[in-house]
Design an enzyme around this catalytic site. Structure first.
Site, PDB file in Angstrom:
ATOM      1  N   TYR A  35       0.837  -1.203   0.000  1.00 60.41           N
ATOM      2  CA  TYR A  35       0.000   0.000   0.000  1.00 60.41           C
ATOM      3  C   TYR A  35       0.875   1.257   0.000  1.00 60.41           C
ATOM      4  O   TYR A  35       0.656   2.180  -0.790  1.00 60.41           O
ATOM      5  CB  TYR A  35      -0.913  -0.019   1.235  1.00 60.41           C
ATOM      6  CG  TYR A  35      -1.828   1.179   1.355  1.00 60.41           C
ATOM      7  CD1 TYR A  35      -2.960   1.288   0.542  1.00 60.41           C
ATOM      8  CD2 TYR A  35      -1.588   2.192   2.278  1.00 60.41           C
ATOM      9  CE1 TYR A  35      -3.816   2.374   0.644  1.00 60.41           C
ATOM     10  CE2 TYR A  35      -2.438   3.289   2.389  1.00 60.41           C
ATOM     11  CZ  TYR A  35      -3.557   3.363   1.570  1.00 60.41           C
ATOM     12  OH  TYR A  35      -4.407   4.452   1.663  1.00 60.41           O
TER      13      TYR A  35
HETATM   14  N1  LIG Z   1      -9.242   5.782   5.100  1.00 61.21           N
HETATM   15  C1  LIG Z   1      -8.038   6.288   5.237  1.00 61.21           C
HETATM   16  O1  LIG Z   1      -7.509   6.415   6.348  1.00 61.21           O
HETATM   17  C2  LIG Z   1      -7.285   6.770   4.030  1.00 61.21           C
HETATM   18  C3  LIG Z   1      -6.157   7.564   4.239  1.00 61.21           C
HETATM   19  C4  LIG Z   1      -5.451   8.018   3.143  1.00 61.21           C
HETATM   20  C5  LIG Z   1      -5.847   7.686   1.870  1.00 61.21           C
HETATM   21  N2  LIG Z   1      -6.948   6.912   1.683  1.00 61.21           N
HETATM   22  C6  LIG Z   1      -7.305   6.592   0.292  1.00 61.21           C
HETATM   23  O2  LIG Z   1      -8.622   7.035   0.032  1.00 61.21           O
HETATM   24  C7  LIG Z   1      -9.181   6.255  -1.013  1.00 61.21           C
HETATM   25  C8  LIG Z   1     -10.571   5.822  -0.604  1.00 61.21           C
HETATM   26  O3  LIG Z   1     -10.473   4.955   0.516  1.00 61.21           O
HETATM   27  P1  LIG Z   1     -11.531   4.944   1.719  1.00 61.21           P
HETATM   28  O4  LIG Z   1     -10.770   5.131   2.955  1.00 61.21           O
HETATM   29  O5  LIG Z   1     -12.680   5.822   1.427  1.00 61.21           O
HETATM   30  O6  LIG Z   1     -11.929   3.395   1.695  1.00 61.21           O
HETATM   31  P2  LIG Z   1     -13.294   2.626   1.453  1.00 61.21           P
HETATM   32  O7  LIG Z   1     -14.373   3.172   2.320  1.00 61.21           O
HETATM   33  O8  LIG Z   1     -12.957   1.187   1.560  1.00 61.21           O
HETATM   34  O9  LIG Z   1     -13.631   2.979  -0.070  1.00 61.21           O
HETATM   35  C9  LIG Z   1     -12.909   2.427  -1.135  1.00 61.21           C
HETATM   36  C10 LIG Z   1     -13.729   2.623  -2.389  1.00 61.21           C
HETATM   37  O10 LIG Z   1     -13.006   2.077  -3.497  1.00 61.21           O
HETATM   38  C11 LIG Z   1     -13.849   1.159  -4.189  1.00 61.21           C
HETATM   39  N3  LIG Z   1     -13.032   0.129  -4.800  1.00 61.21           N
HETATM   40  C12 LIG Z   1     -12.109  -0.669  -4.208  1.00 61.21           C
HETATM   41  N4  LIG Z   1     -11.574  -1.514  -5.107  1.00 61.21           N
HETATM   42  C13 LIG Z   1     -12.181  -1.248  -6.290  1.00 61.21           C
HETATM   43  C14 LIG Z   1     -12.081  -1.792  -7.584  1.00 61.21           C
HETATM   44  N5  LIG Z   1     -11.236  -2.803  -7.852  1.00 61.21           N
HETATM   45  N6  LIG Z   1     -12.858  -1.277  -8.573  1.00 61.21           N
HETATM   46  C15 LIG Z   1     -13.717  -0.268  -8.316  1.00 61.21           C
HETATM   47  N7  LIG Z   1     -13.863   0.289  -7.108  1.00 61.21           N
HETATM   48  C16 LIG Z   1     -13.112  -0.199  -6.104  1.00 61.21           C
HETATM   49  C17 LIG Z   1     -14.817   0.624  -3.118  1.00 61.21           C
HETATM   50  O11 LIG Z   1     -16.038   0.204  -3.669  1.00 61.21           O
HETATM   51  P3  LIG Z   1     -16.442  -1.315  -3.989  1.00 61.21           P
HETATM   52  O12 LIG Z   1     -15.873  -2.161  -2.891  1.00 61.21           O
HETATM   53  O13 LIG Z   1     -17.917  -1.247  -4.047  1.00 61.21           O
HETATM   54  O14 LIG Z   1     -15.837  -1.585  -5.315  1.00 61.21           O
HETATM   55  C18 LIG Z   1     -15.067   1.908  -2.323  1.00 61.21           C
HETATM   56  O15 LIG Z   1     -16.055   2.690  -2.958  1.00 61.21           O
HETATM   57  C19 LIG Z   1      -8.207   5.096  -1.252  1.00 61.21           C
HETATM   58  O16 LIG Z   1      -7.427   5.353  -2.391  1.00 61.21           O
HETATM   59  C20 LIG Z   1      -7.344   5.105  -0.004  1.00 61.21           C
HETATM   60  O17 LIG Z   1      -6.062   4.600  -0.244  1.00 61.21           O
HETATM   61  C21 LIG Z   1      -7.682   6.447   2.727  1.00 61.21           C
END
Ligand SMILES: NC(=O)c1ccc[n+]([C@@H]2O[C@H](COP(=O)([O-])OP(=O)(O)OC[C@H]3O[C@@H](n4cnc5c(N)ncnc54)[C@H](OP(=O)(O)O)[C@@H]3O)[C@@H](O)[C@H]2O)c1
Length: 253
Positions: A154
């Site tokens: 990651y």
């Molecule tokens: N949460 C944190 O602390 C954090 C911190 C820094 C950065 N981020 C980044 O923010 C972004 C969003 O993450 P989040 O925290 O909001 O997590 P999340 O709630 O798990 O959301 C992830 C989203 O990505 C979609 N997704 C995952 N794999 C996919 C695929 N193969 N094709 C299409 N859609 C896909 C999921 O939908 P489906 O499962 O329905 O496909 C979901 O809508 C990510 O890039 C993550 O690295 C998160």
């Protein structure tokens, strides 16, 4: 600031930061194209967005790891709207483990979702973004900058995304297309739940993480959405190739 008549693709819009971003842009009158794999969740967010200004949000059920799905995202967007103004590469997954205890399967899944899919979708979006003089916002993470031991694949996927952002920003600047990234610190979403932590483990993890954050708070999805909205707007017309950290002070330590 509004996105009246602007076509905005948000990947990973069914949950967490992507859902918060969809809701934020719906209030700013954007024509949304929402992408994720889970139809039920995607449709729920699309309906919620439609309520803001009465503008229907297009839902595309797609797995960004699958090349034909990525092609369909652009094809269906252009068929429906005839153009693309903003691409938000947000879909992402975490895979746990360091160099001693992670698998190549984890590496492939994480790198394919977080980096290869972004590369591919951006490639297909670029001709349309050049036509509209549009922009791209990539969702990275502080872990792309700050070394840590728990999620090697990651962390390096996000480091690659940061460099991708800068290289593509340089390449597309003469075309009038801006490319930036946002690096959130810890946001409470489904990201960690999806790697199989129980509610108890998750609660303990969150408590530990938050106690080490200088501002003693996690970041909210709508804070990230507001920053993405600013970067995608004309107010940020002089900003390209930049990475914006929103981490409650995490990188200070
Ligand atoms: N949460 C944190 O602390 C954090 C911190 C820094 C950065 N981020 C980044 O923010 C972004 C969003 O993450 P989040 O925290 O909001 O997590 P999340 O709630 O798990 O959301 C992830 C989203 O990505 C979609 N997704 C995952 N794999 C996919 C695929 N193969 N094709 C299409 N859609 C896909 C999921 O939908 P489906 O499962 O329905 O496909 C979901 O809508 C990510 O890039 C993550 O690295 C998160």
């Amino acid at each position: 600031m509004d996105f009246n008549d602007k076509v905005v693709i948000i990947t990973g819009a069914s949950s967490g930061i992507g859902a918060a971003t969809a809701i934020h842009f719906s209030k700013l009158s954007a024509k949304l194209v929402l992408v994720a794999r889970t139809e039920k969740n995607l449709k729920r967010i699309a309906l919620y967005c439609e309520k803001a200004k009465g503008i229907a949000a297009q839902s595309i059920v797609a797995d960004v790891k699958v090349e034909s799905d990525v092609e369909r995202i652009i094809k269906e967007t252009i068929e429906n709207h005839g153009k693309l103004d903003v691409l938000i590469n947000n879909a992402g997954v975490v895979g746990m483990g360091g160099i001693k205890n992670s698998t190549l399967e984890t590496y492939d899944k994480v790198m394919t979702t977080n980096m290869r899919a972004v590369y591919h979708l951006t490639q297909l979006a670029v001709p349309h973004l050049i036509s509209s003089k549009g922009c791209i916002v990539n969702i990275s993470c502080v872990s792309g900058t700050k070394p840590s031991t728990m999620a090697l694949a990651y962390n390096i996927s996000k480091a690659a995304l940061d460099h991708f952002t800068k290289c593509v920003a340089l390449e597309l600047a003469p075309d009038g297309v801006r490319v930036n990234s946002v690096s959130p610190g810890f946001v409470k979403t489904n990201l960690l739940k999806n790697i199989g932590l129980s509610e108890d483990q998750l609660e303990l993890f969150v408590k530990n993480v938050v106690s080490n954050i200088p501002l003693k708070k996690s970041v909210e999805g709508d804070e990230v959405a507001a920053l993405i909205g600013y970067l995608a707007s004309d107010k940020a017309k002089g900003i390209t190739g930049s990475s914006f950290v929103l981490d409650a002070g995490t990188l200070l330590r």
